[in-house]
Design an enzyme around this catalytic site. Structure first.
Site, mmCIF file in Angstrom:
data_model
loop_
_atom_site.group_PDB
_atom_site.id
_atom_site.type_symbol
_atom_site.label_atom_id
_atom_site.label_comp_id
_atom_site.label_asym_id
_atom_site.label_seq_id
_atom_site.Cartn_x
_atom_site.Cartn_y
_atom_site.Cartn_z
ATOM 1 N N GLU A 136 51.731 -33.269 -59.743
ATOM 2 C CA GLU A 136 52.354 -33.074 -61.045
ATOM 3 C C GLU A 136 51.317 -32.937 -62.150
ATOM 4 O OE1 GLU A 136 56.164 -35.051 -63.175
ATOM 5 O OE2 GLU A 136 54.390 -36.272 -62.948
ATOM 6 N N ASP A 137 50.248 -33.714 -62.032
ATOM 7 C CA ASP A 137 49.341 -33.849 -63.173
ATOM 8 C C ASP A 137 48.105 -32.963 -63.136
ATOM 9 O OD1 ASP A 137 51.087 -35.761 -63.970
ATOM 10 O OD2 ASP A 137 49.909 -37.460 -63.235
#
Ligand code: MN
Length: 497
Positions: free
Chosen positions: A80-81
């Site tokens: 996600e990051d």
């Protein structure tokens, strides 16, 4: 409650302690990827972000879950990051770890938004678990660490996350028999949601613990002697202090009178087998008189989540009262770790103990959760209190709408949008045309048919709608319609006279 910041070395130490011949290279590679993916990223606490995946992996290692789960814990936020993709994870770590990371990433999109979105969250949680119960363990470890660092969050986020934990995570942990996890999650959330009550409960607890501390250790020594004299080999006896949130709930039930709470400090006796459990109970009762109606045999009749133990409360010296909880080592492990323990048995290629069969069944049912109806049947089985007297119906797109029992298509329409309610003329339920006063049942797929020329709701609908929301909207619109009618008719009436 400041968190204990774990380092990668702490993680390695925990792994070396808990595992036989662990694949440390796997852990190192997962760590390296996490470090490079999160480089430069900070948490709101001011720490480097990497502190978080380490904490999650540490918890998972502490629970003794297999190293793929621990590695997935290290990697749970990378997709996600950062620029890392799930394909990268798959290439470097294989299907299993990539699958876990992908599921956890998906689950992140589930955000609690109040009661009407609650069901959908539950559903996604359970569906995720159906594919792999390990995803839930990672999610719990993730949430636990987020709660431990919640002080750094803005106030409204604290509240939302704590409420989500209390209303969704803790009940699931409880249902999975994970007493330890449930207790940790609840106490952390309690602190944020009811800080005054938390302090109050903590004060009662520390006063009591101070009062009874020496007495309790004296009692433990005495119990040890009694059990050895009764021929019970190697009993393990220790004092256990009740969790704050569970003490708080009990205080509320007992009119805030802490004198009525006997299990604030309990003596826990862990022995080899079931015979020794009953023998220990007998020996304790021979020495101290049991209170009437306080003997509970959860060995013969386990709690629905599989919990087993003997409980008894006795009068000790000087009229003092103490609760004993007696169980085997196996029962003890199951009471603390529940499904995690079950999962570990499977990992070791052993058959899980009988009282954990329900878990097998649960996992089996969840695997078959292909349809929405299956999910609803499952909810029925889980008997979660929040769902009492509610029905769950679906929009044609699959969104879940919860309504009170007896809810009708009109309630459904207003629950989605006022305009949909105002303009509805008929409904299709499971593709069949029905009247607007038809009572819906859980699992129905409801489609509202509208007429855009329709002026507004029919006041007759008030006779059958079940939600306050629909009722007040219909009233509002009827009043407005009446006024409009008067304003059109009255001038004409005036002219005539
Ligand atoms: Mn996370």
């Amino acid at each position: 409650m400041p968190e204990i910041v774990r380092t990668f070395d702490d993680l390695l130490t925990a792994i070396k302690r808990n595992y036989v011949e662990p694949d440390l290279d796997l852990v190192q590679r997962a760590y390296d990827l996490a470090v490079s993916a999160h480089r430069g990223e900070k948490r709101l606490t001011g720490d480097d972000f990497i502190v978080h995946p380490i904490a999650v992996a540490y918890k998972l290692a502490d629970m003794g879950l297999n190293l793929n789960v621990v590695a997935a814990g290290l990697l749970h936020d990378v997709v996600e990051d950062s620029a890392v993709t799930i394909e990268d994870v798959q290439r470097d770590f294989g299907e299993d770890i990539a699958g876990l990371v992908a599921s956890v990433t998906k689950l992140k999109k589930v955000v609690y938004q109040g009661v009407d979105r609650y069901v959908e969250n539950m559903r996604k949680m359970f569906l995720a678990m159906a594919s792999d119960v390990r995803v839930i363990f990672i999610k719990f470890a993730d949430r636990l660490h987020n709660l431990q660092t919640l002080y750094a969050m803005p106030h409204h986020k604290q509240e939302r996350m704590a409420r989500e934990v209390l209303e969704i995570y803790a009940p699931i942990a409880n249902r999975l028999g994970m007493g330890e996890m449930k207790g940790e999650l609840e106490d952390l959330a309690f602190q944020y949601l009811q800080p005054k009550e938390y302090d109050w409960t903590q004060r009662i607890m520390s006063t009591k613990v101070q009062e009874r501390g020496t007495y309790t250790s004296h009692l433990i020594d005495q119990t040890e002697t009694i059990l050895r004299e009764a021929g019970i080999r190697d009993p393990q006896i220790h004092g256990r202090v009740k969790r704050l949130y569970s003490l708080y709930k009990k205080l509320k039930r007992y009119g805030n009178d802490s004198a009525k709470i006997y299990d604030l400090i309990a003596i826990r006796v862990v022995v080899d087998d079931v015979e020794d459990c009953y023998a220990a109970l007998g020996a304790i009762h021979q020495r101290w008189v049991p209170l009437p109606n306080r003997i509970k045999d959860y060995i013969a009749q386990p709690k629905p989540n599989g919990y087993q133990s003997l409980h008894t409360t006795v009068f000790c010296e000087g009229g003092d009262v103490a609760e004993f909880q007696i169980r085997t080592r196996e029962m003890h492990e199951l009471a603390e770790y529940g499904v995690v323990a079950h999962w570990r048995y499977k990992e070791m290629g052993m058959a899980p103990p009988k009282n954990l069969r329900w878990m097998e069944e649960l996992v089996q049912i969840q695997k078959e959760l292909a349809s929405k109806q299956d999910f609803l049947d499952q909810l029925e089985v889980l008997k979660i209190d929040a769902f009492k007297d509610r029905i769950f119906v679906f929009t044609p797109k699959g969104d879940v709408i919860d309504l009170p029992e007896g809810g009708t298509p009109v309630d459904f329409a207003y629950a989605i949008h006022s305009e949909l309610g105002n303009k509805c003329t008929a409904a299709r339920v499971n593709e069949r045309l029905v009247n607007l006063d038809t009572q819906l049942t859980s699992g129905d797929i409801v489609e509202i048919i509208t007429d855009k020329n329709r002026k507004g709701p029919n006041a007759d609908w008030l006779k059958f709608v079940k939600t306050h929301h629909a009722r007040s909207k219909i009233r509002d619109m009827s009043k407005r319609g009446m006024r409009r009618w008067f304003s059109q008719v009255l001038p004409r009436v005036r002219k005539k006279t």
